[in-house]
Design an enzyme around this catalytic site. Structure first.
Site, short mmCIF file in Angstrom:
data_model
loop_
_atom_site.label_atom_id
_atom_site.label_comp_id
_atom_site.label_asym_id
_atom_site.label_seq_id
_atom_site.Cartn_x
_atom_site.Cartn_y
_atom_site.Cartn_z
N VAL A 127 0.86 -1.20 0.00
CA VAL A 127 0.00 0.00 0.00
C VAL A 127 0.89 1.24 0.00
O VAL A 127 1.82 1.35 0.82
CB VAL A 127 -0.91 0.05 1.25
CG1 VAL A 127 -1.81 1.28 1.20
CG2 VAL A 127 -1.76 -1.21 1.37
N LYS A 200 -6.09 -2.26 -1.60
CA LYS A 200 -5.29 -1.48 -0.65
C LYS A 200 -6.15 -0.98 0.51
O LYS A 200 -5.69 -0.96 1.66
CB LYS A 200 -4.61 -0.32 -1.38
CG LYS A 200 -3.50 -0.82 -2.31
CD LYS A 200 -3.04 0.25 -3.26
CE LYS A 200 -1.87 -0.20 -4.12
NZ LYS A 200 -1.60 0.70 -5.24
N1 HSE Z 1 -0.50 -0.07 -9.97
C1 HSE Z 1 -0.22 0.41 -8.66
C2 HSE Z 1 -0.48 1.90 -8.62
C3 HSE Z 1 1.20 0.09 -8.30
O1 HSE Z 1 -0.56 2.51 -9.69
O2 HSE Z 1 -0.65 2.46 -7.55
C4 HSE Z 1 1.53 0.37 -6.86
O3 HSE Z 1 0.80 -0.46 -5.99
#
Ligand code: HSE
Length: 400
Positions: A127, A200
């Site tokens: 996260v 998250k």
């Molecule tokens: N794809 C995720 C983002 C990567 O853009 O936040 C980081 O967790």
């Protein structure tokens, strides 16, 4: 010498190997011993890599090597990543990861498995990328009763929205740039449709409230339906539309969690979080509001969080201090529509009709796209009731 093994030599995994090498001396001072990578597991070949001699293809080699104290899982997903994580923990090796899908789905079980085998399972990088947020919640704010966590926790969507609004880039170009910069998921639809934010916010809720919140129970909306008309209406009062993940614990202990675009008034610090940056607000009864800000995605910021967890695992395991949360039933889940806030609405109605329905409203714009206005505070249920039969074109919560 303490040895680590890195599973998956992609964006984050390669960053971890590089950083462990680059910051070798500092890490040794922090941990009390040198830390080196002994193996890198990947199905692909990297003959030109300076670490080519470390590559293996069989996890059993790592599992059976008593010198490997920490396994770094940067494979992603819940398939082999889960199998290898379980096997490493069962072998008494600590596991450190950036894998938010695995942590949000199976973190509760994996933490218990680690505890059983005296091994740590740490996932700060899952996260906020390089933003320290899980450790502060579970350690630094442990003395407070937390009531709410909300924030911008997906760097890709925040980058896309910023580039589209400020630099006039198309959605496709902004997404392609986010992929080139190593921000986006392998399948970027998880970013765009809010699933990454959902995972998250579940991890944040798990740690903040000590109850397992399953991603499947969290209402999730992404950024695909945000219209330029709403971005312009919000901009007329210097407000911004951002994708927010939010989890709130009510006085009865039930937890409401959801992901949706919100209108952030300019007074809210998160309104000014742009590009790949993440911003997370934590509210506690005693502390009030605490905010965390930094780069939420990308190779080296995320690798920093992983490497810091490697050091933490090596320190913590000696003290046998394991974080945990417990499985929770339906009784813990509250409907986000119980939450009260102001609303941004754009609908085919004029000021007077809006005032009849919602009382005192603040009109932002009236044009061929309808009337965009802000209501007073009310629950999602009350707002939905008032909007019954109304041609509403956009409805977002307002954060002030
Ligand atoms: N794809 C995720 C983002 C990567 O853009 O936040 C980081 O967790």
């Amino acid at each position: 010498m303490i040895y680590a093994a890195v599973l998956g030599y992609g964006t984050v995994g390669s960053g971890v190997v590089e950083l462990l090498d680059r910051n070798r001396d500092k890490i040794a001072k922090g941990v009390g011993d040198e830390v080196a990578v002994k193996y890198i597991l990947d199905v692909r070949e990297f003959p030109d890599s300076p670490y080519a001699s470390l590559f293996v293809k069989d996890f059993a080699v790592i599992e059976a090597d008593p010198e490997v104290a920490v396994v770094v899982e940067t494979i992603g997903g819940v398939g082999v990543a889960q199998t290898f994580t379980r096997r490493a923990l069962e072998a008494g090796k600590s596991v450190v990861t950036s894998n938010k899908e695995l942590v949000s789905e199976f973190g509760c079980e994996l933490l218990a498995l680690g505890k059983e085998h005296h091994a740590c399972y740490l996932f700060e990088a899952s996260v906020g990328g390089g933003v320290p947020i899980l450790h502060p919640i579970s350690v630094c704010l442990n003395g407070d009763e937390l009531t709410e966590v909300y924030g911008i926790v997906n760097g890709t969507t925040n980058y896309i929205l910023t580039q589209m609004i400020q630099n006039g880039l198309s959605f496709e170009t902004a997404l392609r740039q986010a992929q080139e910069l190593g921000y986006a998921e392998r399948n970027p639809s998880a970013d765009v449709n809010g699933v990454d934010t959902c995972r998250k916010i579940c991890i944040l809720a798990d740690l903040a409230f000590g109850k397992n919140i399953a991603p499947s129970t969290v209402r999730t909306e992404g950024i695909a339906d945000i219209q330029m008309a709403d971005i312009a209406a919000a901009a007329s009062i210097h407000a911004h539309i951002k994708l927010i993940g939010r989890t709130v614990r009510g006085e009865d202990g039930r937890i409401a969690s959801y992901v949706a675009p919100h209108v952030l008034l300019m007074e809210n610090l998160l309104a000014h979080v742009e590009d790949v940056f993440n911003g997370i607000v934590v509210k506690g009864g005693a502390t009030g509001e605490t905010m965390f800000y930094g780069k939420g995605a990308g190779k080296m910021p995320t690798a920093t969080a992983v490497v810091s967890d490697i050091c933490e695992a090596l320190r913590r395991c000696r003290a046998e201090a394991f974080p945990h949360w417990e499985m929770a039933g339906e009784e813990v889940l509250a409907d986000p529509d119980e939450l009260v806030n102001r609303w941004y609405i754009r609908a085919n109605m004029d000021h007077d009709e809006a005032a009849v329905l919602f009382g005192d409203v603040t009109v932002l714009q009236t044009d061929e796209n309808g009337t965009a206005f802000l209501t007073g505070p009310m629950s999602g249920f009350a707002c939905a009731e008032k909007l019954e039969g109304v041609d509403a074109l956009a409805v977002y919560r307002v954060l002030e």
